[in-house]
Design an enzyme around this catalytic site. Structure first.
Site, PDB file in Angstrom:
ATOM      1  N   GLU A 274       0.838  -1.091  -0.123  1.00 10.88           N
ATOM      2  CA  GLU A 274      -0.054  -0.056   0.015  1.00 10.88           C
ATOM      3  C   GLU A 274       0.903   1.161  -0.051  1.00 10.88           C
ATOM      4  O   GLU A 274       1.156   1.773   1.010  1.00 10.88           O
ATOM      5  CB  GLU A 274      -0.764   0.057   1.158  1.00 10.88           C
ATOM      6  CG  GLU A 274      -1.938  -1.141   1.197  1.00 10.88           C
ATOM      7  CD  GLU A 274      -3.183  -1.105   0.165  1.00 10.88           C
ATOM      8  OE1 GLU A 274      -3.035   0.071  -0.333  1.00 10.88           O
ATOM      9  OE2 GLU A 274      -3.514  -2.137  -0.312  1.00 10.88           O
TER      10      GLU A 274
ATOM     11  N   ASN B  35       4.970  -4.904   2.470  1.00 12.00           N
ATOM     12  CA  ASN B  35       6.082  -4.364   1.329  1.00 12.00           C
ATOM     13  C   ASN B  35       6.692  -2.895   1.932  1.00 12.00           C
ATOM     14  O   ASN B  35       5.941  -2.039   2.583  1.00 12.00           O
ATOM     15  CB  ASN B  35       5.360  -3.891   0.219  1.00 12.00           C
ATOM     16  CG  ASN B  35       6.083  -3.143  -0.950  1.00 12.00           C
ATOM     17  OD1 ASN B  35       6.140  -1.914  -0.907  1.00 12.00           O
ATOM     18  ND2 ASN B  35       6.985  -3.872  -1.683  1.00 12.00           N
ATOM     19  N   ASP B  36       7.961  -2.785   2.072  1.00  8.59           N
ATOM     20  CA  ASP B  36       8.681  -1.683   2.254  1.00  8.59           C
ATOM     21  C   ASP B  36       8.803  -0.990   3.660  1.00  8.59           C
ATOM     22  O   ASP B  36       9.758  -0.888   4.267  1.00  8.59           O
ATOM     23  CB  ASP B  36       8.418  -0.520   1.190  1.00  8.59           C
ATOM     24  CG  ASP B  36       9.333   0.632   1.403  1.00  8.59           C
ATOM     25  OD1 ASP B  36      10.329   0.628   1.722  1.00  8.59           O
ATOM     26  OD2 ASP B  36       8.552   1.725   0.898  1.00  8.59           O
TER      27      ASP B  36
ATOM     28  N   ASP C  32      14.245   1.142  -1.581  1.00  5.02           N
ATOM     29  CA  ASP C  32      13.530   1.086  -0.259  1.00  5.02           C
ATOM     30  C   ASP C  32      14.912   0.936   0.783  1.00  5.02           C
ATOM     31  O   ASP C  32      15.862   1.323   0.486  1.00  5.02           O
ATOM     32  CB  ASP C  32      12.625  -0.215  -0.113  1.00  5.02           C
ATOM     33  CG  ASP C  32      11.493   0.259  -1.270  1.00  5.02           C
ATOM     34  OD1 ASP C  32      11.254   1.217  -1.512  1.00  5.02           O
ATOM     35  OD2 ASP C  32      10.735  -0.944  -1.592  1.00  5.02           O
TER      36      ASP C  32
ATOM     37  N   LYS D 122       3.600  -1.199 -12.850  1.00  2.00           N
ATOM     38  CA  LYS D 122       4.633  -0.535 -12.791  1.00  2.00           C
ATOM     39  C   LYS D 122       5.122  -0.299 -14.300  1.00  2.00           C
ATOM     40  O   LYS D 122       4.739  -0.776 -15.056  1.00  2.00           O
ATOM     41  CB  LYS D 122       6.243  -1.384 -12.294  1.00  2.00           C
ATOM     42  CG  LYS D 122       6.202  -1.482 -10.711  1.00  2.00           C
ATOM     43  CD  LYS D 122       7.203  -2.243 -10.319  1.00  2.00           C
ATOM     44  CE  LYS D 122       7.351  -2.170  -8.718  1.00  2.00           C
ATOM     45  NZ  LYS D 122       8.638  -2.952  -8.247  1.00  2.00           N
TER      46      LYS D 122
ATOM     47  N   GLY E 293       3.526  -8.922 -14.644  1.00  4.15           N
ATOM     48  CA  GLY E 293       2.934  -9.352 -15.866  1.00  4.15           C
ATOM     49  C   GLY E 293       2.345 -10.929 -15.754  1.00  4.15           C
ATOM     50  O   GLY E 293       2.016 -11.252 -16.977  1.00  4.15           O
TER      51      GLY E 293
ATOM     52  N   MET F 134       0.582 -19.066 -47.804  1.00  3.16           N
ATOM     53  CA  MET F 134       1.655 -17.900 -47.415  1.00  3.16           C
ATOM     54  C   MET F 134       0.455 -16.731 -47.254  1.00  3.16           C
ATOM     55  O   MET F 134       0.088 -16.057 -48.046  1.00  3.16           O
ATOM     56  CB  MET F 134       2.184 -17.603 -48.912  1.00  3.16           C
ATOM     57  CG  MET F 134       2.835 -18.489 -49.850  1.00  3.16           C
ATOM     58  SD  MET F 134       3.706 -19.940 -49.022  1.00  3.16           S
ATOM     59  CE  MET F 134       5.368 -19.289 -48.815  1.00  3.16           C
TER      60      MET F 134
ATOM     61  N   CYS G  18      15.918 -21.165 -46.881  1.00  7.56           N
ATOM     62  CA  CYS G  18      14.490 -21.167 -46.618  1.00  7.56           C
ATOM     63  C   CYS G  18      13.630 -22.136 -47.070  1.00  7.56           C
ATOM     64  O   CYS G  18      12.640 -22.377 -46.343  1.00  7.56           O
ATOM     65  CB  CYS G  18      13.857 -19.769 -47.320  1.00  7.56           C
ATOM     66  SG  CYS G  18      14.614 -18.128 -46.918  1.00  7.56           S
TER      67      CYS G  18
END
Length: 528
Positions: free
Chosen positions: A44, A73-74, A93, A141, A172, A298, A457
């Site tokens: 928070e 946290n922190d 921190d 973030k 993520g 293709m 290729c």
């Protein structure tokens, strides 16, 4: 009081600003624990200490009810005030050493890390675990760069195997990427992520309990894949050491026995191969696919990638022509092919020629599971550098490799294959194929193949055709794909009507169509 024994599998990190409006933060936390969250961090950033303490006490009542550790946290003052099980600090921190001094030896302490150097410092400073990130872009973030599974892997490999530091990835992480993050970040030293730290994927979900269950299932699946791959690698290495020559003989025999049957199956099934290819070779790769017995489409259009994934049998991603639309289509086609368990073949044309090509190759490898990588020595050298393999560097001029190649090419393709958990096929005067455990050299082919545009290729198209009908053994499919074109090249060059590269090109396609299953008996292969 001794330090708690922590399960980091699904580590909930809260954010009131992202909490789903249908429930309170406390409800989100309780629902996630019921769904399988094993650790909770209360984060928070906007609350003052007094309000933070009040909220933390309420959260702690919930977590203690289920015997799940709560970290703050922190704010070490808050952690001490409510007697939380520990705390987490960032690089900007309070320092890890100061946090440890204030918390004491029996509290859990974690620190955010984004580099191998930060991970090593965390060990020295007394951290119990590190949060490795940012893995992917996230709402919480705005990082200057993201690590992806390859970046996480680099950090895991920097931690000595005998150090009891725990690791979680953050940033993520969602249910649809968890399995790949865990499996593909596993280090060669046997280190696998101990957990995933998730914010939005849980608190922002409409059903936090269900979301957590999905994340836990995907984490366990990824861990199982990584563990099995590591165990298989160790077992195979031991077997190779004990029975090396016997293994090589048996491998050569087994591969040779498989080849003729694959060609027959290919022509009977005529699989549809999705090509996202460069303009220079599009016609050649389509004709080669047809001549071998496959059916090419293709289609460099992102809009139809999902629909095509349901009907095609494999996908070729050829970066020879780089436009934003081509890259978007490659990523979409690869994503949908992964979802359908269709083989994805990457042809990193000229990967080392420009920064754009290097970064595109990096993006594809970081975003997708590639089943087979096909490239020349310069392209494989570039990929080795991208994924952190310590190999010789092979320079490139345009799409061509320069110099005499690797001093130990078999070891290089094996190392890249093992690291990327895929099959690597490296073309050249002698071709090499490896899946990290099995490695084979192919000595068939003709010099004219290197004197016409698109021959490399066409190899990727050939491999894709065989991979389409060999879903359980992409290694043998890659060997078959290379051999088919090399044998066609030998037969074409021997024809009376071939006078040079120009006449060879037409004869080359003819001889692909003229290949017979028994011609694979002419294979010159050597197992390592």
């Amino acid at each position: 009081m001794s330090k708690p024994n922590v399960d980091y599998s699904v580590y909930l990190v809260t954010d009131s600003g992202l909490n789903h409006p249908s429930r309170t933060l406390l409800q989100s936390i309780e629902d996630s624990i019921q769904g399988g969250a094993t650790l909770v961090q209360l984060r928070e950033k906007e609350l003052d200490t007094a309000d933070f303490i009040e909220l933390a006490r309420k959260v702690h009542e919930v977590t203690k009810k289920y015997n799940v550790p709560l970290l703050i946290n922190d704010n070490i003052d808050v952690a001490i005030a409510i007697n939380a099980e520990g705390a987490h600090v960032g690089q900007d921190d309070v320092s890890c050493t100061e946090a440890r001094q204030r918390l004491g030896p029996n509290k859990i302490l974690g620190i955010s890390t984004g580099t191998p150097e930060e991970a090593k410092k965390a060990i020295a400073d007394g951290a119990d675990y590190i949060g490795i990130g940012t893995c992917f872009m996230t709402q919480t973030k705005s990082p200057k760069r993201t690590l992806g599974p390859m970046g996480v892997r680099t950090i895991l490999e920097a931690i000595p195997a005998d150090v009891p530091l725990k690791t979680v990835a953050i940033g993520g992480i969602k249910h649809d990427n968890t399995r790949r993050v865990v499996s593909h970040s596993a280090g060669a030293n046997g280190r696998i992520l101990d957990g995933i730290a998730v914010v939005t994927g849980i608190v922002g979900a409409q059903d936090a309990k269900k979301a957590t269950k999905q994340l836990l299932a995907e984490y366990k699946s990824g861990y199982e894949i990584a563990s099995k791959h590591h165990e298989d690698g160790q077992q195979q290495q031991q077997q190779q050491q004990q029975q090396q020559q016997q293994h090589r003989d048996a491998l050569e025999k087994k591969v040779l026995q498989s080849l003729s049957g694959l060609l027959k199956t290919l022509r009977e099934s005529s699989p549809l191969i999705h090509h996202i290819s460069n303009y220079v070779v599009m016609n050649d790769t389509a004709n080669a696919t047809l001549a071998l017995g496959g059916s090419p489409i293709m289609a460099p259009c992102v809009t139809e990638a999902e629909d095509l994934s349901k009907v095609v049998s494999s996908v070729v991603l050829n970066i020879g022509t780089l436009t934003d639309s081509f890259v978007d289509c490659m990523l979409a086609a690869g994503k949908y092919a992964n979802a359908q368990s269709k083989p994805v073949i990457l042809d990193p044309v000229g990967a080392g020629a420009t920064l754009l090509r290097q970064e595109t190759t990096r993006k594809i490898l970081n975003s997708l599971h590639v089943d087979i990588i096909k490239g020349n020595a310069g392209e494989i050298s570039t990929i080795a550098s991208i994924i952190g393999c310590d190999t010789e560097t092979i320079a490139m001029r345009g799409v061509d490799s320069l110099g005499s190649g690797f001093s130990n090419p078999a070891a290089v393709v094996q190392a890249v294959a093992k690291r990327e958990k895929c099959v690597v096929a490296m073309t050249g005067k002698i071709d090499y194929v490896s899946d990290g455990a099995r490695t084979i050299a192919i000595e068939n082919g003709h010099e004219y193949q290197g004197r016409i545009s698109g021959s490399g290729c066409m190899v990727a198209s050939s491999i894709a055709a065989f991979a389409a009908i060999s879903p359980n053994d992409h290694f043998v499919a890659a060997v078959a794909g290379i051999l088919a074109l090399n044998l066609a090249g030998e037969h074409a060059a021997a024809r009376d009507d071939v006078r040079g590269p120009g006449t060879f090109r037409a004869a080359f396609i003819d001889e692909m169509a003229n290949l017979e299953p028994e011609m694979f008996d002419q294979a010159k292969i050597k197992a390592f």
